[in-house]
Write an enzyme that holds these catalytic residues in place. Structure first.
Site, mmCIF file in Angstrom:
data_model
loop_
_atom_site.group_PDB
_atom_site.id
_atom_site.type_symbol
_atom_site.label_atom_id
_atom_site.label_comp_id
_atom_site.label_asym_id
_atom_site.label_seq_id
_atom_site.Cartn_x
_atom_site.Cartn_y
_atom_site.Cartn_z
ATOM 1 N N HIS A 1 -5.125 8.746 1.254
ATOM 2 C CA HIS A 1 -5.246 8.050 2.125
ATOM 3 C C HIS A 1 -6.031 8.632 3.605
ATOM 4 O O HIS A 1 -5.618 8.376 4.843
ATOM 5 C CB HIS A 1 -3.904 7.848 2.419
ATOM 6 C CG HIS A 1 -3.948 6.521 3.454
ATOM 7 N ND1 HIS A 1 -4.765 6.407 4.759
ATOM 8 C CD2 HIS A 1 -3.805 5.698 3.010
ATOM 9 C CE1 HIS A 1 -3.577 5.366 5.316
ATOM 10 N NE2 HIS A 1 -3.721 4.774 4.083
ATOM 11 N N HIS B 1 -6.109 3.180 -3.997
ATOM 12 C CA HIS B 1 -6.031 3.435 -2.346
ATOM 13 C C HIS B 1 -6.297 4.630 -2.181
ATOM 14 O O HIS B 1 -6.059 5.157 -1.160
ATOM 15 C CB HIS B 1 -4.828 2.675 -1.888
ATOM 16 C CG HIS B 1 -4.791 2.506 -0.574
ATOM 17 N ND1 HIS B 1 -5.271 1.721 0.242
ATOM 18 C CD2 HIS B 1 -3.796 3.173 0.125
ATOM 19 C CE1 HIS B 1 -5.029 1.594 1.100
ATOM 20 N NE2 HIS B 1 -3.665 2.326 1.257
ATOM 21 N N ASP C 1 0.983 -1.022 -0.063
ATOM 22 C CA ASP C 1 0.143 0.270 0.445
ATOM 23 C C ASP C 1 0.271 1.042 -0.071
ATOM 24 O O ASP C 1 1.888 0.983 0.389
ATOM 25 C CB ASP C 1 -0.537 -0.125 0.859
ATOM 26 C CG ASP C 1 -2.250 -0.981 0.915
ATOM 27 O OD1 ASP C 1 -2.309 -1.821 0.440
ATOM 28 O OD2 ASP C 1 -3.331 -0.625 2.191
ATOM 29 N N ASP C 2 0.287 2.408 -0.597
ATOM 30 C CA ASP C 2 0.537 3.545 -0.807
ATOM 31 C C ASP C 2 1.620 4.284 -1.119
ATOM 32 O O ASP C 2 2.206 5.420 -0.832
ATOM 33 C CB ASP C 2 1.263 3.646 1.370
ATOM 34 C CG ASP C 2 -0.596 3.793 2.500
ATOM 35 O OD1 ASP C 2 -1.210 3.597 2.298
ATOM 36 O OD2 ASP C 2 0.496 3.720 3.561
ATOM 37 N N HIS D 1 3.908 -2.439 2.911
ATOM 38 C CA HIS D 1 3.778 -1.293 2.689
ATOM 39 C C HIS D 1 4.609 -0.907 2.109
ATOM 40 O O HIS D 1 6.026 -1.317 1.942
ATOM 41 C CB HIS D 1 3.750 0.160 3.670
ATOM 42 C CG HIS D 1 2.082 -0.136 4.065
ATOM 43 N ND1 HIS D 1 2.013 -0.930 4.919
ATOM 44 C CD2 HIS D 1 0.786 0.419 3.758
ATOM 45 C CE1 HIS D 1 0.703 -0.324 5.446
ATOM 46 N NE2 HIS D 1 -0.224 0.200 5.314
#
Length: 469
Positions: free
Chosen positions: A347, A343, A292-293, A434
């Site tokens: 965030h 995603h 993620d991210d 991540h």
């Protein structure tokens, strides 16, 4: 006396015959003159401004069988125009197209003639797009840009959908099996698509939108089949302000397939379902690694190299705000055979946002990803796993969470990555990591070596979902 009358008879007859011929000739001349005058008057009355402007008309063959392209161009200083339109071997279709072209030119030239400002300059541009469908269907989209010397131009669209074998023009009624229930379903999809489009949402005129998307056949006669989608065209200012331009709705044929007449339906076995039924051994060891991210300019590339070493596939859930800065890395992820997920843009906790804000997070990221990789994201992960039924229902792609949280975001310790996975390992697991932490890249090789030694196959989230309960 009687003998003299006999001698003069033929002369009189001849004179009378000559007189009759002369009178007849005079009458015919008068009649023909009147007809010619009448014809000239009719011609003058039919003569339009179109004929008073010199133009260059050419017809050329095209790459599409049986389709020719007609170009009509005028470089008149005050009323220039450039027009392109299709021509086939079917005269009925050609007449319909030509009627639209003639009406457009007459309206343009007539309006400019009425414009008393001598310095005013106009412009008419009609462009043509041709979209073949299967072997003998064609969609023709004519986009008209009209400028009459005022502050703004006008953009409108005219479409034709034909069977080029028969020359038949196919209407929206034929496409939807003449079924008003199908029309109602289609209208609802078109309206929903427009309302969810955040690029034009703020520019929409609510009343005009509702009126233009009522389930009436006449509302949906500007359409084209383009590749695997059905497109609907709206004129500029028809349902939204000028900021929205001329809106277009694009509905996948797979979405509306049951509504279509059989000859226009697609073979659904060629359409990959969102969650295909499992086809492999349900007991085989599989694991989906997710990151993620990202993308990150350094860490993501290190992770990709480690995945390559073990021939492992993974899924990367990217932030739109980072894809915007690192589109080349997003392309590299895809090129190496991995899956790309959405995603959100920056965030946030989605459950604390309005539905409009949620969709803005999703749509802005979707746009950025498609711009970067020329391909849409296939899965969505809400930040922090914060979601609900309302959000899940609005997101048009599968919403995916995880079953193992490595806590790499918390510990930032390469040595703890593998133990956290070992302690929670199970078949068909989805592992959360991540690709923005150097510690994750540093500990990943040991994770992959261990999982491969245990017989696990590394698959994407979409590949593992059919095996999830």
């Amino acid at each position: 006396m009687q003998e003299r009358r006999k001698r003069r008879g033929p002369i009189i007859d001849f004179l009378l015959l000559g007189l009759i011929v002369t009178l007849t000739t005079i009458i015919l001349v008068i009649i023909l003159s009147k007809d010619e005058f009448k014809f000239q008057k009719i011609s003058a009355s039919k003569e339009t401004d179109t004929e008073s402007v010199n133009s260059n008309l050419t017809t050329e063959s095209s790459a599409f069988p049986g389709i020719r392209i007609v170009t009509d161009v005028s470089n008149d200083k005050r009323t220039p125009f450039a027009i392109h339109y299709p021509q086939t071997d079917n005269e009925v279709f050609n007449d319909a197209v030509l009627q639209y072209i003639s009406d457009s030119k007459e309206n343009y030239l007539g309006s400019m003639k009425k414009n008393k400002e001598k310095a005013a300059m106009g412009e008419l541009n009609i462009s043509l797009e041709t979209f073949p469908y299967r072997e003998h269907y064609y969609s023709f989209v004519l986009t008209k840009m009209l400028y009459l010397g005022g502050a703004n131009h006008e953009i409108s669209t005219k479409t034709f959908f034909i069977d080029n074998e028969t020359g038949e023009q196919i209407s929206i009624q034929t496409l939807l099996q003449n079924d008003e229930n199908n029309l109602t379903t289609l209208a609802a999809n078109v309206r929903k698509d427009l309302q969810k489009n955040l690029q034009i949402k703020d520019a929409l005129f609510p009343d005009e939108l509702l009126k233009a998307t009522e389930p009436k056949w006449s509302n949906f006669n500007r359409f084209a089949i383009v590749d695997d989608s059905l497109k609907f065209y709206f004129d500029e200012y028809e349902i939204a302000s000028g900021a929205a331009g001329a809106p277009i709705v694009k509905l996948p044929l797979s979405l509306i397939n049951p509504l279509l007449a059989s000859e226009f339906q697609i073979a659904m076995e060629n359409v990959k379902p969102t969650n295909p039924p499992p086809t492999g051994d349900p007991n085989k060891k599989r694991i989906a690694l997710t990151f993620d991210d990202g993308p990150h300019p350094k860490v993501t590339e290190q992770i990709l190299n480690i995945l390559d070493k073990y021939q492992a596939k993974a899924t990367f859930f990217m932030l739109g705000s980072r894809v915007q800065y690192y589109p080349d890395i997003a392309r590299d992820v895809l090129a190496r055979g991995h899956e790309i997920g959405n995603h959100s843009w920056n965030h946030p906790v989605l459950t604390k946002l309005t539905q409009e804000q949620v969709m803005k997070e999703y749509n802005s990221t979707a746009t950025e990803i498609e711009k970067a990789i020329n391909h849409g994201a296939t899965v969505f992960r809400p930040p922090y796993g914060a979601t609900n039924d309302t959000i899940n229902a609005e997101i048009p792609i599968p919403v995916v969470l995880w079953t193992i949280d490595t806590l790499d975001w918390k510990h930032r310790n390469a040595q703890q990555l593998l133990p956290n996975i070992k302690n929670n390992l199970h078949n068909n697991a989805i592992v959360l990591m991540h690709d923005i932490h150097q510690s994750t890249a540093d500990g990943l090789d040991a994770v992959l070596a261990y999982l491969q030694g245990q017989g696990y196959e590394f698959v994407t989230v979409s590949e593992i979902m059919p095996y999830r309960p």
